[in-house]
Design a protein around this motif. Structure first.
Motif, PDB file in Angstrom:
ATOM      1  N   ARG A   1       5.047   9.841   6.918  1.00  0.00           N
ATOM      2  CA  ARG A   1       4.716   9.399   5.394  1.00  0.00           C
ATOM      3  C   ARG A   1       4.700   7.991   5.284  1.00  0.00           C
ATOM      4  O   ARG A   1       5.730   6.917   5.962  1.00  0.00           O
TER       5      ARG A   1
ATOM      6  N   THR B   1       4.614   4.528   2.243  1.00  0.00           N
ATOM      7  CA  THR B   1       4.511   4.285   1.063  1.00  0.00           C
ATOM      8  C   THR B   1       4.379   2.989   0.489  1.00  0.00           C
ATOM      9  O   THR B   1       4.617   2.016   1.363  1.00  0.00           O
TER      10      THR B   1
ATOM     11  N   PHE C   1       3.296   4.902  -4.349  1.00  0.00           N
ATOM     12  CA  PHE C   1       2.094   5.741  -3.797  1.00  0.00           C
ATOM     13  C   PHE C   1       2.365   6.032  -2.442  1.00  0.00           C
ATOM     14  O   PHE C   1       2.702   5.393  -1.419  1.00  0.00           O
ATOM     15  N   SER C   2       2.346   7.546  -2.030  1.00  0.00           N
ATOM     16  CA  SER C   2       2.648   7.986  -0.873  1.00  0.00           C
ATOM     17  C   SER C   2       1.765   8.959  -0.156  1.00  0.00           C
ATOM     18  O   SER C   2       1.194   9.792  -0.977  1.00  0.00           O
ATOM     19  N   GLY C   3       1.529   8.633   1.086  1.00  0.00           N
ATOM     20  CA  GLY C   3       0.559   9.689   1.524  1.00  0.00           C
ATOM     21  C   GLY C   3       1.113   9.542   3.103  1.00  0.00           C
ATOM     22  O   GLY C   3       1.958   8.915   3.778  1.00  0.00           O
TER      23      GLY C   3
ATOM     24  N   VAL D   1      -3.561   9.135  -0.621  1.00  0.00           N
ATOM     25  CA  VAL D   1      -2.513   9.287  -1.351  1.00  0.00           C
ATOM     26  C   VAL D   1      -2.346  10.638  -1.794  1.00  0.00           C
ATOM     27  O   VAL D   1      -2.828  11.115  -2.392  1.00  0.00           O
TER      28      VAL D   1
ATOM     29  N   THR E   1      -5.892   6.999  -3.301  1.00  0.00           N
ATOM     30  CA  THR E   1      -5.932   6.014  -2.077  1.00  0.00           C
ATOM     31  C   THR E   1      -5.374   4.919  -2.142  1.00  0.00           C
ATOM     32  O   THR E   1      -5.239   4.054  -3.090  1.00  0.00           O
ATOM     33  N   CYS E   2      -4.839   4.306  -1.172  1.00  0.00           N
ATOM     34  CA  CYS E   2      -4.491   2.814  -0.922  1.00  0.00           C
ATOM     35  C   CYS E   2      -5.179   2.338   0.141  1.00  0.00           C
ATOM     36  O   CYS E   2      -5.578   2.694   1.264  1.00  0.00           O
TER      37      CYS E   2
ATOM     38  N   CYS F   1      -3.916   0.250  -4.555  1.00  0.00           N
ATOM     39  CA  CYS F   1      -3.618   1.603  -4.773  1.00  0.00           C
ATOM     40  C   CYS F   1      -4.077   2.210  -5.919  1.00  0.00           C
ATOM     41  O   CYS F   1      -4.164   1.326  -7.018  1.00  0.00           O
TER      42      CYS F   1
ATOM     43  N   ALA G   1      -4.417   6.323  -7.947  1.00  0.00           N
ATOM     44  CA  ALA G   1      -4.329   7.682  -7.892  1.00  0.00           C
ATOM     45  C   ALA G   1      -4.280   8.291  -9.271  1.00  0.00           C
ATOM     46  O   ALA G   1      -3.689   7.580 -10.584  1.00  0.00           O
TER      47      ALA G   1
END
Length: 157
Positions: free
Chosen positions: A60, A62, A75-77, A96, A120-121, A135, A137
């Motif tokens: 992950r 961020t 923003f996490s993905g 994300v 998306t980032c 970023c 979302a």
């Protein structure tokens, strides 16, 4: 449908918690200028801080934007599907899947909400010079955006 969303949010939270225990945290602080910060559809750019934190733990990644009132938007993905995006002028694009909103209450307590999302980032690969992280979302609570231009200095841990 609501049950499915709640189940997915719970599973994502549990997966993140388990993964966080197993992997060390790598954290970089990027200094510069916040160009835009939108929280749940509300433009709060004037309160945006002068740094962004990029953290990687396990798979992950961020990007954490903060506001002067104590609000933080993460923003996490998963970092795995990062892809070059030369057609839009950035070196990487990361999906994300969650936005984590932390809000500081008047009594000093902090509340956190994890919102499932599609977003998306876009950011450059690590390197010298000024660069921009952007970023965006969409969540059930509205749109979240953060755009930040670094000052060109190397990131700090």
């Amino acid at each position: 449908m609501l049950t499915r969303l709640l189940t997915a949010a719970l599973l994502l939270t549990l997966a993140c918690a388990l993964e966080a225990r197993a992997q060390p945290l790598a954290r970089n602080v990027l200094k510069g200028t916040c160009e835009r910060l939108v929280v749940a559809g509300r433009d709060v750019t004037p309160t945006c801080g002068d740094s962004v934190i990029n953290a990687v733990q396990g798979r992950r990644t961020t990007f954490d934007f903060s506001a002067s009132d104590g609000t933080t938007v993460s923003f996490s993905g998963t970092g795995m599907p990062q892809e070059p995006q030369p057609e839009v002028g950035v070196d990487a694009s990361q999906p994300v899947s969650a936005v984590v909103v932390s809000v500081k209450a008047a009594d000093g307590g902090i509340s956190r909400d994890t919102l499932m999302t599609v977003g998306t980032c876009r950011f450059p690969q690590a390197g010298p010079g000024r660069s921009t992280v952007a970023c965006a979302a969409d969540t059930q609570r509205g749109r979240f955006e953060g755009t930040f231009t670094t000052d060109g200095a190397p990131p700090r841990p």
